[in-house]
Structures are given as C-alpha cells and as structure tokens.
Write an enzyme that holds these catalytic residues in place. Structure first.
Site, PDB file in Angstrom:
ATOM      1  CE  LYS A  38     -56.522 -47.509   7.076  1.00  0.00           C
ATOM      2  NZ  LYS A  38     -55.990 -46.804   8.119  1.00  0.00           N
ATOM      3  NE  ARG A 136     -52.563 -42.551  13.070  1.00  0.00           N
ATOM      4  CZ  ARG A 136     -53.339 -43.612  12.661  1.00  0.00           C
ATOM      5  NH1 ARG A 136     -52.783 -44.571  12.452  1.00  0.00           N
ATOM      6  NH2 ARG A 136     -54.685 -43.669  12.634  1.00  0.00           N
ATOM      7  CG  HIS A 164     -57.852 -44.131  14.872  1.00  0.00           C
ATOM      8  ND1 HIS A 164     -58.825 -44.753  14.087  1.00  0.00           N
ATOM      9  CD2 HIS A 164     -56.908 -44.979  15.041  1.00  0.00           C
ATOM     10  CE1 HIS A 164     -58.550 -45.824  13.835  1.00  0.00           C
ATOM     11  NE2 HIS A 164     -57.347 -46.061  14.443  1.00  0.00           N
ATOM     12  NE  ARG A 217     -62.634 -42.949  11.349  1.00  0.00           N
ATOM     13  CZ  ARG A 217     -62.717 -42.539  12.851  1.00  0.00           C
ATOM     14  NH1 ARG A 217     -63.570 -41.801  12.825  1.00  0.00           N
ATOM     15  NH2 ARG A 217     -61.632 -42.992  13.540  1.00  0.00           N
ATOM     16  CE1 TYR A 263     -32.056 -69.644  -4.340  1.00  0.00           C
ATOM     17  CE2 TYR A 263     -34.263 -69.291  -4.017  1.00  0.00           C
ATOM     18  CZ  TYR A 263     -32.970 -69.084  -4.661  1.00  0.00           C
ATOM     19  OH  TYR A 263     -33.378 -68.693  -5.971  1.00  0.00           O
ATOM     20  CB  CYS A 309     -38.463 -69.150  -4.481  1.00  0.00           C
ATOM     21  SG  CYS A 309     -37.740 -70.775  -4.124  1.00  0.00           S
ATOM     22  CG  MET A 310     -39.015 -62.800  -6.083  1.00  0.00           C
ATOM     23  SD  MET A 310     -37.987 -61.974  -7.090  1.00  0.00           S
ATOM     24  CE  MET A 310     -36.618 -61.424  -6.032  1.00  0.00           C
ATOM     25  CG  ASP A 311     -40.417 -65.203  -9.352  1.00  0.00           C
ATOM     26  OD1 ASP A 311     -40.947 -63.964  -8.926  1.00  0.00           O
ATOM     27  OD2 ASP A 311     -39.360 -65.515  -9.297  1.00  0.00           O
TER      28      ASP A 311
END
Length: 367
Positions: A38, A136, A164, A217, A263, A309-311
């Site tokens: 998953k 759950r 679970h 699992r 920043y 930073c973002m990138d």
C-alpha cells in the site's frame, strides 16, 4: 526509459527487499506472507516491489484501497490481492470480476455488499476484519457470529479472518495481550480450517512468531525498517534497508562570516564558510524540520544550514568541493550511514512517514 535531468533520486535495492522476505519466510514457518505494498509500497514503488515479491515466491499482496488493487491488476501482477481498507459498494462487482479479495469491516458493510453482489459473476472473496482493540474498522468480537452468518448467507466466499494489533511494537503489552486473547477466542468460535487466519503485522511477526497462524502481513519491515525503536533494539533479526536518497552539489560559494543563509536568516556563518546548494527541498519530501540534519559527502557528515526551501537546500562543507560531488542524504557512503530512522527522530515522527513523503518528483531507480 524516462530520462531524469535532476540528479536527485531515490535508489531502491530490490535485492534487499527479497532478502527481508526470506528472513520472514524462515521466521514464520509454513505461514504465507502478505507483502504489504500500500501507499506505493511505502514510497518504494508499488509495481516494482510487487513484481519482486511475486518473483520471490509471495502469493499474497495487500493494499489499502481499491484503486491500488486495480493498479496491480493493470500491470498484470499475478498474485492474490487483498484490499484491507474500505471498499465502496460500487467496487463490489469490479472485485468479483477481477478476483480481488476485500475486507468486510462492519455488519452494515456486509449487508450493503450483499445488496449489490452480481450472482452472474464469481463469488466475492471476503476477509472478515475483527476489531480486537485498534478501534479503527472491523466488527466487534461479539458481532463475529452474526457477521459469519451474513457472509455465508450471501454470494460470498469466506476466505480470511484478520485483525490488527495497536501496540505490537511497544514494550507495554497489556492491550496487545488483550487483543491476542480476544482474537484467539474468535478463531476458536469460528473453528473453520478453510478460513485463512492472519493477525501479525511486521512487529508481531518479528517479536511474536508464535502468532503466525496461516499468514503474516509484512509492511514496513519488508523495506528494511523496524516498526519502532523498541523493536529495533530487541529484534533477533537483521533487516536490509532498501531505500537510499542521493543528489549532487549544483552550486558552491565562499560565504563571509556573519552572512545569513536562506529564508528568515536563521543561520549565520560563524566564519568564512563553503556553502553548497543541493537540488532537493520540501516539495520532494525533505521537510523544513530537517534543518540541521547531517548528510554525507565523501563519507563525512556535514550539516544542512539555513531553512530548507521548496526545491533546494544548503549544506556547509569543510572545504571547497566541485559541482557534481555526490551527496548521500539517506543510505551509505564510504563506510558511513544515515538511516531513515535518523530523519524520523529529527522530525519527531515515525520512520513510516519518511519514505511515503518522498514525492513523485523524486524518481525511483531500481537496482
């Protein structure tokens, strides 16, 4: 083959995954292995991991959503597939047609599924989920008898029974023991050897092999990651980490003492420093909370300085190095290692979050 021009990439060692599978096969005896793929195989790449698992002899794959199951079908992965989460009514005939097993998570769900079943298609494969303490999804223990009666009354194939564990990865085990006791009573009540019993997640499979039943699992530990620090410090097996994260220096400059980096000017050079820029940022899953985390350059640890930073982000080097110098963010380099668990500790979270938060912008390269 797609070409990638940015040097940032996640390198996935499929042989490590195969090695971990073998460890759990040996530990679980005759029990089947569910390879849990998953969430894009916990960020490692669902299709590629599923293919490797099947090649390694795994007969069962587990996913969380119907869409994940259908993606496996689209890639012609030849294995039994179980959707462990909620499957809406609209998916029922699709699951029948494809032979996908689904989780029965409540009495109401069983009735709703029974109302839309297509008798002209194969029987719907059902794994009854029992809520033994996670709170759950799942039927309550006292509802199991009624749930089984409903399953057998409708056009279903009662294939499996599972639960679970909420605290199998912790030292305190009062809830865990209650869940084990509750599930044992449920199994005894059903008393049907044709129904596959599977209760163990990675932590239980590692710490309690006596609970293997018919299948286990294996999720996070399939990828070489311990479910918790408690399990890591006490487990009798050695797992092989499957994911490495690497990039290269794309820019370097000498920054004068007192100058600020990035920043908010949260970091200032205490002396003249070599500052290198890496093409990876929080849009790739390298979150801002990792400011100060170390990376590996030439096998030596160096810190991330200034806000991520973002990138991009910046690191402080002990000396001038060339553009193109390899940087290891997770994994091994020249005998040194940075593990996913180290990032998790820095971010005050669990190791699970690190690989699943690596975004699609980071290509996965398989070896």
């Amino acid at each position: 083959m797609t070409e990638f021009y940015r040097p940032t990439k996640a390198v996935i060692d499929l042989n490590a995954i195969q090695q971990n599978l073998q460890i759990f096969k040996e530990r679980s005896g005759k029990a089947e292995i569910f390879a849990v793929v998953k969430a894009d195989a916990y960020g490692h790449g669902m299709v590629e991991v599923a293919q490797k698992a099947v090649e390694s002899g795994v007969n069962w794959l587990a996913v969380a959503t119907p869409d994940e199951a259908l993606l496996l079908m689209e890639h012609k992965i030849e294995a039994n597939i179980l959707v462990m989460g909620h499957s809406p009514a609209a998916f029922i005939p699709v699951a029948q047609r494809a032979g996908i097993a689904v989780a029965a998570i409540s009495l109401d769900w069983i009735l709703q599924a029974g109302a839309v079943i297509d008798p002209d298609l194969p029987r719907l494969k059902i794994h009854l989920k029992v809520d033994t303490g996670m709170r759950r999804v799942g039927v309550q223990a006292e509802e199991v008898r009624e749930a089984v009666q409903l399953i057998r009354r409708h056009f279903f194939s009662f294939e499996g029974l599972f639960t679970h564990f909420a605290t199998a990865d912790e030292d305190r085990n009062d809830l865990f023991q209650r869940q084990v006791k509750t599930m044992a009573a449920v199994v005894e009540e059903i008393n049907d050897s044709s129904v596959m019993i599977h209760v163990s997640n990675s932590a239980a499979a590692i710490m309690h092999p006596e609970l293997a039943f018919d299948a286990v699992r294996i999720g996070i530990s399939l990828y070489g990651i311990a479910p918790s620090s408690y399990v890591e410090n006490n487990m009798p097996i050695t797992l092989a980490p499957a994911l490495g994260l690497e990039t290269e220096i794309v820019h370097i400059k000498r920054v004068a003492a007192g100058e600020a980096i990035s920043y908010g000017a949260t970091y200032r050079c205490e002396q003249d420093e070599w500052i290198a820029t890496l093409p990876i940022g929080y849009a790739d899953g390298m979150l801002r909370g990792l400011q100060g985390q170390e990376v590996l350059v030439r096998g030596k640890r160096v810190p991330i300085v200034g806000r991520i930073c973002m990138d991009q982000c910046m690191i402080r080097l002990p000396e001038k190095m060339p553009v193109g110098e390899q940087v290891q963010l997770i994994g091994s380099q020249a005998g040194a290692q940075i593990r996913i668990e180290e990032w998790a500790e820095k971010l005050d979270t669990i190791a699970y979050e690190i690989p699943v938060n690596l975004t699609k912008r980071v290509p996965r390269i398989y070896c």
